[in-house]
Scaffold this motif. Structure first.
Motif, short mmCIF file in Angstrom:
data_model
loop_
_atom_site.label_atom_id
_atom_site.label_comp_id
_atom_site.label_asym_id
_atom_site.label_seq_id
_atom_site.Cartn_x
_atom_site.Cartn_y
_atom_site.Cartn_z
N SER A 112 16.83 -38.53 -23.04
CA SER A 112 15.71 -39.32 -23.57
C SER A 112 15.02 -40.04 -22.42
N ALA B 68 14.56 -43.14 -22.27
CA ALA B 68 15.24 -44.42 -22.03
C ALA B 68 16.32 -44.31 -20.97
N GLU C 6 6.93 -42.44 -31.30
CA GLU C 6 8.17 -43.05 -30.82
C GLU C 6 8.42 -42.71 -29.36
N THR C 7 8.13 -41.48 -28.97
CA THR C 7 8.29 -41.10 -27.57
C THR C 7 7.38 -41.92 -26.68
N GLN D 175 8.88 -45.35 -26.23
CA GLN D 175 9.95 -45.34 -25.23
C GLN D 175 9.39 -45.30 -23.82
N SER E 9 9.82 -48.30 -21.04
CA SER E 9 10.52 -47.98 -19.79
C SER E 9 9.68 -48.28 -18.55
#
Length: 940
Positions: free
Chosen positions: A270, A272, A292-293, A296, A300
């Motif tokens: 992922s 993350a 959602e991606t 993230q 990050s």
């Protein structure tokens, strides 16, 4: 304290370092955040900000900023990642404290009963760790925009004399600022009257911020491909393969929870858990996973996204954009082909195209991936190549405007190619394109021309102002070269890349086949070029140099027997002529020349290389490619554009001439209008806005003004019109006709004609637009009997629908024109001009320019329609009152810019005569709209 906050939209905008901040009005729930801003300030900063305050000044300021609404007050916040990093406020009712780490305001005009103020005190504060990044300037720009909308004309501010930071912020804003020293304090007055200097300052700040924000996108030091599949046909895997093949110089990572390595690239489960946040992430995950991606990635620390995924629904798209704005990530896509930068130090190819972009000097931005592939292939075949390529896709964020600003300063791009199906901020694009086009050609494909058939509005002007006409007006004013197809765009790019611009439109056509030369000459004339007859002395020289039987006119027929030496001598003579701007050479293959080995094509290339200041183009009908660039063999590496069809060559030459003309013209300025400047303009604008507000209060959904309000609006802006009197019944119509007849005369200033005082009777009812089509006009009425008969005829035919009539004197004869305005919600006001009367729709002889009109735009409008010769003294007749026409168009432009609610306005006919210009009939439609400032810095 925000009373006007409901009129101020939340926005995201770029700082000087490329980071994104949110700009919005302060709310009661922001109080702790504002207190935190002041609590984190250094003692020195607090001293500059609150030089005379007691304990707890930050808490007091926070209570005021986030407290109950007060008339004439507004506070804006700048937030980064949810944290308040700046506050800007103005107050019309009381003096403020001191400013940004000194940034702060001065005196104010009190507000009585909530009335708009004319002067307000401004104060500003910025977090210590965000100083010198443009937060204060950005807040002030938005505060100026909001204040002007509320009638504020000036800010006053005060700062301690040693507070150079705030004084520099005020001075560099670009608005007219005066200073005076009052003890230890410097008092500033900032006039909120944005002029060209202010707009240029905003443009430059925007360009710097935009370029900084695009660096992680186009010059990333690290990339992660998220969704890199193991399957051979995976889009993510194709992107990884292209990045490796291009030799990307930075760090490359991949995200795939089911693989450890894809295409020799280490994979992580992922975003993350990546060892370090990449600057750029390329997303190829399914549509449902994109929001959602993206979250993230933002969490990050990713700085930019390229979303290749297609098929996002409205909710997913909104979530994606909201995430990018929250975390300050620039976004390309979704639904795009990817991006590329061929710089040696970058070598980025984050696309899934089959072929790697050839390095070169053309910047390419497209909305369609298919168009992008075609342009990349065409530029590679020509040997031009690309500096950077961006497939914009659905264009949620990064736009053609962003790319133009990037290419303007990247040091590599000398040709900009665009394929744009839509515009987010056309007027901002126009300013950017106009500036960039001064340094490099900007070309586009005029996509979506079929929209010209859509006619949604009722008036002639609105029907004529199609999307095609609007786009063309934008391109023309901005100096953008618009072509009809990808092929034509590549044709023009080949010539503009390889040849000097012609100094004019005069073309010498040279051919070794008479018929081919005639076709080439026809193509030139049809493209708007001139093929002048050659001077007798030059023709004699060419006759001596060429084989027997040659025709040394224009076109020049060298005969099929011409060899390279003879052709070179001919071309050399033409190239040296100052009265020839370009040379077009058409050569068909002949067995005779091949046998001698004296190749005319080689001679052509050599001669073109020997004359680098002259524009050359060639046509070789037997070549397979539509256009190619052949090296001339000259040490400077020059090339000659060679076409298969003379029409393609002629169109490319015409577009080069078009660019020459555009570059040679002054950019134009918005001129002052007689009787409509300064306070006179302000008074007219305020009265017009009051008229509009009153109408919309009675008609919340908008509608057409009645004739009396139309006349009042034209009068406010000084548009000369034919006199008219409203009549509500038959007797009133008779009285009006008598009054007009008594006031008129053959040479009367009111435009009436004839000693008999003839009048026209024009019926009216709400919503009526085309009176002639409805049979609502009766002309040439003389005497009470005729007027009564006409009234009875109209009421018998129209019945109760008729609410009254306008009585006007018959106008003297003149050229019937149409002048109007359409307010496009995206493009802003468009001014249209052309042939009027009842045939205006049939002949469709119109031109258009976006407002505000410059002096250059007005002249273009007068000369562009086919009917223009009628205005300039056709067949020895006197010219029309051109100054009067210019004034009328400028007044309409000003009215449209002042009144965003003005959906459309039309004067038809507008009668033009040598002694004056008169509006005979006018119609205006209003809609409830608010002003949109195209120059306010904000992301979409």
């Amino acid at each position: 304290m925000t009373d006007t906050a409901e009129h101020v939209r939340q926005a995201h905008a770029l700082l000087a370092d490329g980071r994104t901040v949110e700009i919005r009005p302060a709310r009661p729930e922001d109080r702790l955040g504002v207190e935190g801003l002041y609590a984190r300030m250094s003692p020195e900063s607090l001293r500059w900000r609150f030089p005379a305050s007691g304990p707890g000044p930050g808490r007091q300021a926070a209570r005021r900023v986030c407290g109950p609404a007060r008339p004439g007050c507004l506070a804006l916040l700048a937030l980064y990642d949810g944290r308040v990093v700046g506050v800007a406020e103005y107050e019309g009712g009381r003096a403020g404290e001191a400013g940004e780490n000194g940034e702060n305001g001065g005196s104010a005009t009190p507000v009585a009963g909530g009335a708009p103020v004319t002067t307000a005190e401004v104060a500003l504060a910025v977090a210590d760790d965000f100083r010198h990044h443009g937060v204060g300037t950005l807040l002030l720009e938005h505060l100026v925009h909001a204040a002007r909308a509320e009638g504020v004309t000036a800010f006053t501010a005060g700062a301690l004399a040693g507070n150079h930071a705030v004084l520099r912020v005020f001075a560099d804003l670009g608005l007219r600022t005066t200073r005076r020293l009052d003890g230890g304090e410097v008092r500033c007055e900032i006039l909120l009257d944005p002029d060209e200097h202010y707009l240029a300052s905003v443009d430059e700040r925007g360009r710097t911020a935009d370029a900084a924000s695009l660096r992680p996108l186009l010059r990333p030091r690290s990339i992660a491909v998220v969704g890199a599949g193991r399957a051979e046909g995976s889009v993510g895997r194709a992107v990884l393969r292209n990045l490796h093949r291009a030799g990307f110089t930075g760090r490359l990572l991949a995200v795939n929870p089911h693989a450890s390595v894809v295409e020799r690239t280490p994979c992580y489960p992922s975003v993350a858990v990546l060892p370090k946040a990449p600057e750029l992430a390329v997303l190829t995950v399914p549509a449902h996973a994109v929001p959602e991606t993206a979250r993230q990635c933002g969490k990050s620390g990713v700085r930019a996204l390229v979303v290749l995924t297609s098929g996002l629904d409205a909710e997913q798209g909104a979530a994606l954009l909201a995430t990018c704005r929250h975390y300050g990530m620039r976004l390309v896509g979704p639904n795009c082909l990817g991006i590329a930068n061929t710089e040696d130090g970058i070598r980025l190819d984050a696309t899934f195209a089959a072929h790697r972009p050839l390095p070169g000097s053309a910047g390419v931005a497209v909305q369609s991936g298919g168009v992008g592939i075609a342009l990349l292939g065409g530029l590679a075949r020509l040997g031009i190549g690309v500096s950077s390529f961006v497939s914009l896709g659905d264009k949620y964020d990064v736009s053609g405007n962003d790319l133009l600003q990037w290419w303007e300063g990247d040091g590599r791009t000398d040709l900009a190619l665009l394929h744009l199906e839509s515009f987010g901020n056309p007027r901002a694009f126009s300013r950017t394109a106009r500036r960039v086009a001064r340094h490099m050609p900007v070309l586009t494909v005029d996509a979506g021309r079929s929209a010209a058939g859509r006619r949604a509005a009722a008036s002639h002007t609105a029907a004529a102002a199609t999307p095609t006409m609007t786009r063309r007006a934008l391109f023309t004013q901005a100096g953008v070269i618009a072509t009809r197809s990808i092929g034509e765009l590549l044709d023009a790019a080949a010539l503009l890349h390889s040849q000097p611009l012609p100094t004019g439109s005069r073309v010498a056509v040279v051919s070794n086949a008479g018929g081919a030369g005639v076709l080439a000459a026809d193509a030139c004339v049809e493209a708007g070029l001139t093929v002048p007859e050659l001077p007798a002395a030059l023709a004699a020289e060419l006759g001596v140099a060429l084989p027997a039987g040659a025709a040394a006119g224009n076109p020049v027929d060298t005969t099929a027997a011409v060899g390279g030496t003879e052709l070179a001598a001919c071309l050399d003579r033409l190239a040296r002529r100052s009265d020839i701007d370009a040379v077009l050479v058409v050569l068909v293959p002949t067995a005779t020349v091949r046998a001698t080995g004296d190749d005319p094509v080689r001679a052509l290339l050599r001669t073109a290389g020997d004359h680098p200041a002259k524009t050359f183009a060639a046509v070789l009908p037997d070549q397979g490619e539509r256009v190619r660039l052949l090296p001339t063999g000259h040490p400077d590496g020059s090339a000659l554009p060679v076409y298969a069809d003379p029409q393609d060559a002629a169109r490319a030459l015409a577009r080069a001439v078009e660019r020459t003309r555009w570059l040679g013209r002054p950019s134009g300025t918005v001129p002052e209008i007689d009787g409509l400047t300064g306070t006179a303009h302000a008074a007219a604008r305020d009265a017009a806005r009051a008229l509009v507000a009153g109408f919309l209060a009675e008609h919340p959904g908008g509608g057409w003004l009645d004739p009396r309000h139309c006349a009042r609006l034209l009068d406010l802006y000084g548009v000369l019109r034919l006199p008219q009197i409203w009549a509500g019944n038959e007797d009133a119509a008779v009285a009006a006709a008598a009054a007009l007849s008594a006031a008129g005369g053959p040479e009367g200033p009111d435009g009436s004609e004839g000693p008999d005082g003839r009048v026209a009777l024009k019926a009216h009812w709400p919503g009526l637009v085309h009176k002639s089509d409805q049979g609502a006009v009766v002309l040439d009425l003389a005497g009470e009997h005729r007027v009564r008969a006409a009234w009875r005829e109209l009421t018998a035919r129209l019945g109760d629908v008729m609410t009254g009539a306008v009585v006007q004197p018959m106008a003297r004869r003149g050229t019937e024109l149409v002048a109007g305005v359409v307010q496009d919600e995206v493009f802003g006001p468009l001014v249209l001009f052309g042939l009027g009367g009842t045939a205006t729709d049939v002949l469709a002889d119109h031109a258009a320019r976006l407002a505000p009109l410059t002096d250059r735009d007005v002249r273009d409008l007068l000369t562009a329609p086919r009917c223009a010769p009628l205005l300039f003294g056709h067949r020895g007749g006197p010219p029309a009152d051109l100054d009067g026409l210019e004034q009328t168009l400028l007044r309409l432009s000003t009215m449209a810019c002042d009144l965003p609610e003005l959906a459309e306005a039309e004067i038809n006919p507008l009668l033009a005569r040598p002694d004056g210009v008169t509006a005979v009939d006018a119609r205006v439609r209003l809609l409830p709209r608010r002003a949109h400032d195209p120059h306010l810095r904000r992301l979409r």
